[in-house]
Design a protein around this motif. Structure first.
Motif, PDB file in Angstrom:
ATOM      1  N   PHE A 179       7.031 -20.910 -12.799  1.00  0.00           N
ATOM      2  CA  PHE A 179       7.799 -20.290 -13.072  1.00  0.00           C
ATOM      3  C   PHE A 179       7.184 -18.689 -12.479  1.00  0.00           C
ATOM      4  N   ASP A 180       6.709 -17.843 -12.538  1.00  0.00           N
ATOM      5  CA  ASP A 180       6.667 -16.935 -12.217  1.00  0.00           C
ATOM      6  C   ASP A 180       5.098 -16.568 -11.737  1.00  0.00           C
ATOM      7  N   THR A 181       4.602 -17.603 -11.515  1.00  0.00           N
ATOM      8  CA  THR A 181       3.177 -17.926 -11.160  1.00  0.00           C
ATOM      9  C   THR A 181       2.886 -18.655 -10.472  1.00  0.00           C
ATOM     10  N   ASP A 205       4.163 -23.022  -6.664  1.00  0.00           N
ATOM     11  CA  ASP A 205       4.845 -22.241  -7.366  1.00  0.00           C
ATOM     12  C   ASP A 205       5.066 -22.800  -9.079  1.00  0.00           C
ATOM     13  N   GLU A 241      10.090 -26.835 -14.732  1.00  0.00           N
ATOM     14  CA  GLU A 241      10.421 -25.763 -15.190  1.00  0.00           C
ATOM     15  C   GLU A 241      12.225 -25.808 -15.116  1.00  0.00           C
ATOM     16  N   CYS A 285       4.623 -17.279 -17.040  1.00  0.00           N
ATOM     17  CA  CYS A 285       4.936 -17.746 -16.657  1.00  0.00           C
ATOM     18  C   CYS A 285       6.708 -17.232 -16.987  1.00  0.00           C
ATOM     19  N   SER A 333       6.821 -13.116 -17.370  1.00  0.00           N
ATOM     20  CA  SER A 333       6.668 -12.542 -16.787  1.00  0.00           C
ATOM     21  C   SER A 333       8.179 -11.077 -16.913  1.00  0.00           C
ATOM     22  N   SER A 334       9.398 -11.452 -17.091  1.00  0.00           N
ATOM     23  CA  SER A 334      10.167 -11.021 -17.000  1.00  0.00           C
ATOM     24  C   SER A 334      10.815 -10.534 -18.322  1.00  0.00           C
TER      25      SER A 334
END
Length: 319
Positions: free
Chosen positions: A227-229, A225, A289, A76, A78-79
């Motif tokens: 978050f990041d996933t 989608d 989110e 979620c 990744s950054s």
């Protein structure tokens, strides 16, 4: 609602006390209940100190819960760096342990104590709908304080109807149920289907309690989608809104370990149904989110949130 409202429904989950609950196999459960009751009476500063010490131990455990949480956080966010994600996990444990230490207060204390120890923001987003005579389904993500709104709203004469799965430990299950409906409300077992839940909202005027972030597998989900996933997200909230003739009002429940108070944030009703399951599902995830990004320590990262993947049957949490 009338003070003589009858919350009983034969189709609801209504566990009762059994003498078998006093058998030796449950003595450990009763001891834990006693210890929990005593801990809940400690000053918040002491509870927070205990929670912080236990959280330091919890994050070091090599267990399934930590593995699930770290996989969820990595996918979620990744950054974020490993250090940042570990800090979220630690703070989540502080929150969950603090909340658990004081959980018995919901039963031991009074309605007034609950009112005095709860900060509510945006309550008008709920009352604007109920005062107009419309039904409401509350969209409630899985935070540690997820049970608090149902108890508080029932204490105010706005009982909640929810769906849940019975716990394996019958004593814990009975005690938890009694706490959840101590001021009114209904809980339906998921195995009984959704029709009784819809009736309680549409015909009987209960506030529906809907958990949008569970992973129920491919058959009952759409992939959108998160978050990041990408997440297998429950489909059908639009249909549920239509069938129950309800507005969907988001609610985010929190426990502030610093103050020892509960915090409830109500948001404006969402434009359900849109007629598009993917759009409905994405709208739910966007809500989660928005809330979780502000208070990530409140979320239950230990859940199997991302178990079902869109392009593989491999479990991301491993064995």
């Amino acid at each position: 609602m009338s003070s003589v409202r009858d919350d009983f429904d034969a189709k609801a989950y209504n566990p009762t006390f059994e003498w078998g609950f006093l058998a030796p196999k449950y003595w450990g459960t009763w001891l834990a209940v006693l210890i929990g009751a005593l801990l809940s009476l400690l000053p918040n500063a002491v509870q927070l100190f205990i929670a912080r010490q236990l959280a330091k131990v919890a994050v070091k455990l090599n267990n399934k819960a930590n593995r699930r949480a770290r996989v969820n956080l990595a996918m979620c966010f990744s950054s974020k760096s490993d250090t940042e994600r570990e800090q979220i996990l630690y703070q989540a444990y502080v929150t969950s342990i603090s909340f658990t230490i004081g959980f018995a207060s919901l039963t031991l204390r009074s309605k007034q104590w609950l009112e005095n120890n709860t900060t509510i923001r945006g309550f008008e987003h709920l009352t604007n709908v109920t005062d107009s005579g419309e039904n409401v389904i509350l969209l409630v993500p899985h935070t540690w304080a997820i049970d608090i709104p149902a108890v508080l709203l029932a204490s105010r004469g706005l009982p909640v109807s929810a769906m849940a799965k019975a716990q394996k430990n019958q004593v814990s299950d009975w005690l938890m149920h009694k706490q959840r409906v101590q001021y009114g409300g209904r809980v339906y077992d998921r195995s009984g289907g959704i029709k009784p839940f819809i009736k309680s909202v549409r015909s009987d005027g209960y506030l529906g309690y809907y958990l949008p972030d569970e992973d129920l597998g491919r058959e009952h989900s759409v992939f959108v989608d998160f978050f990041d996933t990408t997440k297998a997200t429950i489909s059908g909230l639009g249909r549920l809104s239509k069938l129950s003739k309800s507005k969907i009002v988001p609610l985010f429940a929190m426990y502030n370990s610093q103050t020892g108070q509960y915090e409830l944030d109500f948001y404006p009703a969402l434009p359900f149904p849109t007629g598009d399951e993917h759009q409905d599902a994405r709208m739910m995830n966007q809500c989660i989110e928005d809330y979780v990004s502000q208070r990530p320590e409140q979320y239950m990262w230990i859940l199997r949130l991302l178990k079902t993947r869109p392009d593989t049957d491999v479990n991301p949490y491993g064995k």
